[in-house]
Design a protein around this motif. Structure first.
Motif, PDB file in Angstrom:
ATOM      1  N   ASP A  56       0.850  -1.200   0.000  1.00  0.00           N
ATOM      2  CA  ASP A  56       0.000   0.000   0.000  1.00  0.00           C
ATOM      3  C   ASP A  56       0.886   1.250   0.000  1.00  0.00           C
ATOM      4  O   ASP A  56       1.487   1.595   1.004  1.00  0.00           O
ATOM      5  N   PHE A  57       0.950   1.930  -1.140  1.00  0.00           N
ATOM      6  CA  PHE A  57       1.741   3.154  -1.255  1.00  0.00           C
ATOM      7  C   PHE A  57       0.955   4.371  -0.773  1.00  0.00           C
ATOM      8  O   PHE A  57       1.540   5.419  -0.522  1.00  0.00           O
ATOM      9  N   THR A  58      -0.371   4.249  -0.703  1.00  0.00           N
ATOM     10  CA  THR A  58      -1.201   5.385  -0.303  1.00  0.00           C
ATOM     11  C   THR A  58      -1.158   5.590   1.204  1.00  0.00           C
ATOM     12  O   THR A  58      -0.936   6.709   1.688  1.00  0.00           O
ATOM     13  N   CYS A  59      -1.379   4.532   1.941  1.00  0.00           N
ATOM     14  CA  CYS A  59      -1.325   4.585   3.406  1.00  0.00           C
ATOM     15  C   CYS A  59      -0.350   3.509   3.858  1.00  0.00           C
ATOM     16  O   CYS A  59      -0.730   2.352   4.090  1.00  0.00           O
ATOM     17  N   SER A  60       0.908   3.872   3.931  1.00  0.00           N
ATOM     18  CA  SER A  60       1.974   2.896   4.127  1.00  0.00           C
ATOM     19  C   SER A  60       1.741   2.045   5.365  1.00  0.00           C
ATOM     20  O   SER A  60       1.225   2.523   6.385  1.00  0.00           O
ATOM     21  N   PRO A  61       2.133   0.768   5.303  1.00  0.00           N
ATOM     22  CA  PRO A  61       1.942  -0.098   6.477  1.00  0.00           C
ATOM     23  C   PRO A  61       2.712   0.372   7.703  1.00  0.00           C
ATOM     24  O   PRO A  61       2.255   0.161   8.831  1.00  0.00           O
ATOM     25  N   SER A  62       3.858   1.014   7.507  1.00  0.00           N
ATOM     26  CA  SER A  62       4.584   1.502   8.686  1.00  0.00           C
ATOM     27  C   SER A  62       3.814   2.622   9.370  1.00  0.00           C
ATOM     28  O   SER A  62       3.818   2.730  10.609  1.00  0.00           O
ATOM     29  N   SER A  63       3.111   3.462   8.594  1.00  0.00           N
ATOM     30  CA  SER A  63       2.301   4.521   9.219  1.00  0.00           C
ATOM     31  C   SER A  63       1.121   3.926   9.981  1.00  0.00           C
ATOM     32  O   SER A  63       0.725   4.438  11.027  1.00  0.00           O
ATOM     33  N   VAL A  64       0.562   2.833   9.466  1.00  0.00           N
ATOM     34  CA  VAL A  64      -0.546   2.172  10.161  1.00  0.00           C
ATOM     35  C   VAL A  64      -0.050   1.537  11.462  1.00  0.00           C
ATOM     36  O   VAL A  64      -0.709   1.627  12.506  1.00  0.00           O
ATOM     37  N   TYR A  65       1.123   0.930  11.421  1.00  0.00           N
ATOM     38  CA  TYR A  65       1.670   0.338  12.636  1.00  0.00           C
ATOM     39  C   TYR A  65       2.045   1.393  13.672  1.00  0.00           C
ATOM     40  O   TYR A  65       1.957   1.156  14.885  1.00  0.00           O
TER      41      TYR A  65
END
Length: 449
Positions: free
Chosen positions: A401-410
């Motif tokens: 997911d380039f739109t809402c990066s997984p690192s930002s979600v974590y």
């Protein structure tokens, strides 16, 4: 950690579209869940297959890109063969790594496919990929929270409380899905709100519902400019609950597409950037006031049971969902799919990470502008809302997911203090969650009855 890798999940989430609808690109990591420790090497195998027969296809040229948090991207080309092509990489710190593979034509140019989002038509490369996470439970944002974060939102709540909960409700029987006619009542609703625009949405209630008999579900929209969805509200209400689907902008519902196209290309063009250098003028201030007022309204309905209040949404709607759970502690369950508005300051971390949409700080042209924006939008960052959530909450993320990066979600997930769960999709892009939100919402509603 994460979901068990299965063939069905791979088929759902692999971001693969064929050239002339003949080929599919499949990429897998050596660990099915794609979780690694810092310093560990990820090994990836990739093949091209015939979409119809499932047989491996040789001789197709592809471009690869390997990149991630805090590292320079590596690019090159290769040709598919009977045996999988193999790639490897690693991160020495907690974060996200991705492997992207795109098909090339005979001239070595990317094969493009056309997609549409609201009023916007765009082209994207045809291909697939897989991502990996390194020590995701250790992803922590070190930027200081605004000292007056709670005071700021208490002030917004006070302004909202000055506006009576007054609604105009217009019956919309013709917009009820055919199979649900006679089972639910549907209304277009406008609710007075602070911030300049009303709450605007579709409200559906089971026909003949008795007072204080129903739980409530409120759903919020992703980015773009569109009407609330009468089908979403009606289908949810058929589960024997109050359901409200809220459009993000307080605009009219049920208009011809040209109405929304004109807004998206005109008055609301690039709305995400409006007022982003001042906490009092950030566009999402009005949106979050409408989030709170939508919940106020649903709780005021005589049919609400006074106990169960569910909020859901994806991307921008996931951001609204997190804010809803943080700002209204009557919320009892939340599902935020691939949430946007997360970790705006990720680029300021060391090593730097990719922020979630809308990547506010990149809107500044000078270091001074970027600093000003960073301070303003901190009041709208899920990493801080997350700390204030008291209900059970579920999040989801795709590792491509380039739109809402997984690192930002974590970074958000790790700040949630209470009961929580995250669904992960190693080859999933921004749309990978599919129907997971409705499945978990329905499971929750069943569990509390």
């Amino acid at each position: 950690m994460g979901l068990k890798w299965t063939a069905a999940l791979a088929a759902l989430c692999i971001a693969a579209v064929s050239w002339a609808e003949n080929y599919v690109v499949e990429a897998v990591t050596d660990k099915p869940d794609a979780f690694y420790r810092s310093g560990e090497t990820v090994k990836v195998k990739v093949v091209v297959k015939d979409k119809n027969t499932g047989k491996v296809v040789s001789g197709q040229k592809l471009k690869y890109e390997i990149g991630g948090d805090g590292i320079a991207s590596k690019r090159g080309t290769f040709t598919s063969a009977e045996e999988p092509a193999e790639f490897s990489a690693k991160l020495d710190n907690p974060g996200w790594l991705r492997f992207q593979f795109n098909l090339l034509d005979a001239d070595g140019k990317p094969i493009m496919q056309e997609k549409k989002s609201g009023a916007r038509t765009y082209k994207t490369p045809v291909g697939g990929g897989v991502g990996a996470m390194f020590d995701p439970e250790k992803i922590i944002n070190t930027q200081p929270e605004p000292a007056d974060f709670d005071a700021f939102w208490a002030a917004q709540r006070a302004e909202l409380d000055k506006v009576p909960i007054k609604a105009v409700r217009t019956p919309e029987p013709d917009r009820i899905p055919k199979k649900l006619k006679g089972k639910v009542d549907l209304y277009d609703v406008k609710v007075d709100c602070a911030g300049g625009m009303p709450v605007s949405g579709y409200l559906a209630i089971p026909a003949g519902a008795k007072p204080r008999s129903l739980p409530a579900v409120v759903s919020f929209h992703g980015a773009g400019v569109r009407s609330a969805n009468p089908g979403v509200a009606s289908t949810a209400a058929a589960l024997n609950c109050i359901a409200m689907d809220v459009n993000a902008h307080g605009i009219e519902n049920g208009k011809p597409q040209d109405y929304y196209t004109d807004l998206e290309r005109g008055k609301l063009k690039n709305y995400r950037s409006f007022g982003c250098d001042n906490r009092d003028t950030v566009y999402f201030k009005g949106m979050y006031l409408r989030v709170m007022r939508a919940l106020d309204y649903v709780k005021s309905l005589p049919e609400w049971d006074g106990k169960i209040l569910v909020v859901t949404g994806g991307s921008q709607g996931g951001g609204q969902t997190i804010a809803a759970a943080a700002l209204d502690h009557d919320v009892t369950f939340a599902f935020a799919a691939v949430p946007a508005l997360s970790e705006h300051s990720a680029w300021m971390e060391k090593p730097a990470r990719r922020p979630g949409w809308p990547r506010f700080i990149s809107m500044g042209k000078t270091p001074e502008e970027k600093e000003k924006i960073s301070k303003a939008v901190a009041y709208y960052d899920n990493i801080y809302f997350a700390r204030r959530i008291k209900c059970p909450i579920m999040l989801s993320t795709g590792f491509m997911d380039f739109t809402c990066s997984p690192s930002s979600v974590y970074a958000v997930y790790n700040n949630i203090p209470g009961e929580k769960k995250i669904f992960t999709f190693p080859s999933g892009n921004h749309s990978c969650t599919g129907n997971r939100t409705s499945i978990e919402r329905n499971n929750y509603l069943k569990s509390v009855r």
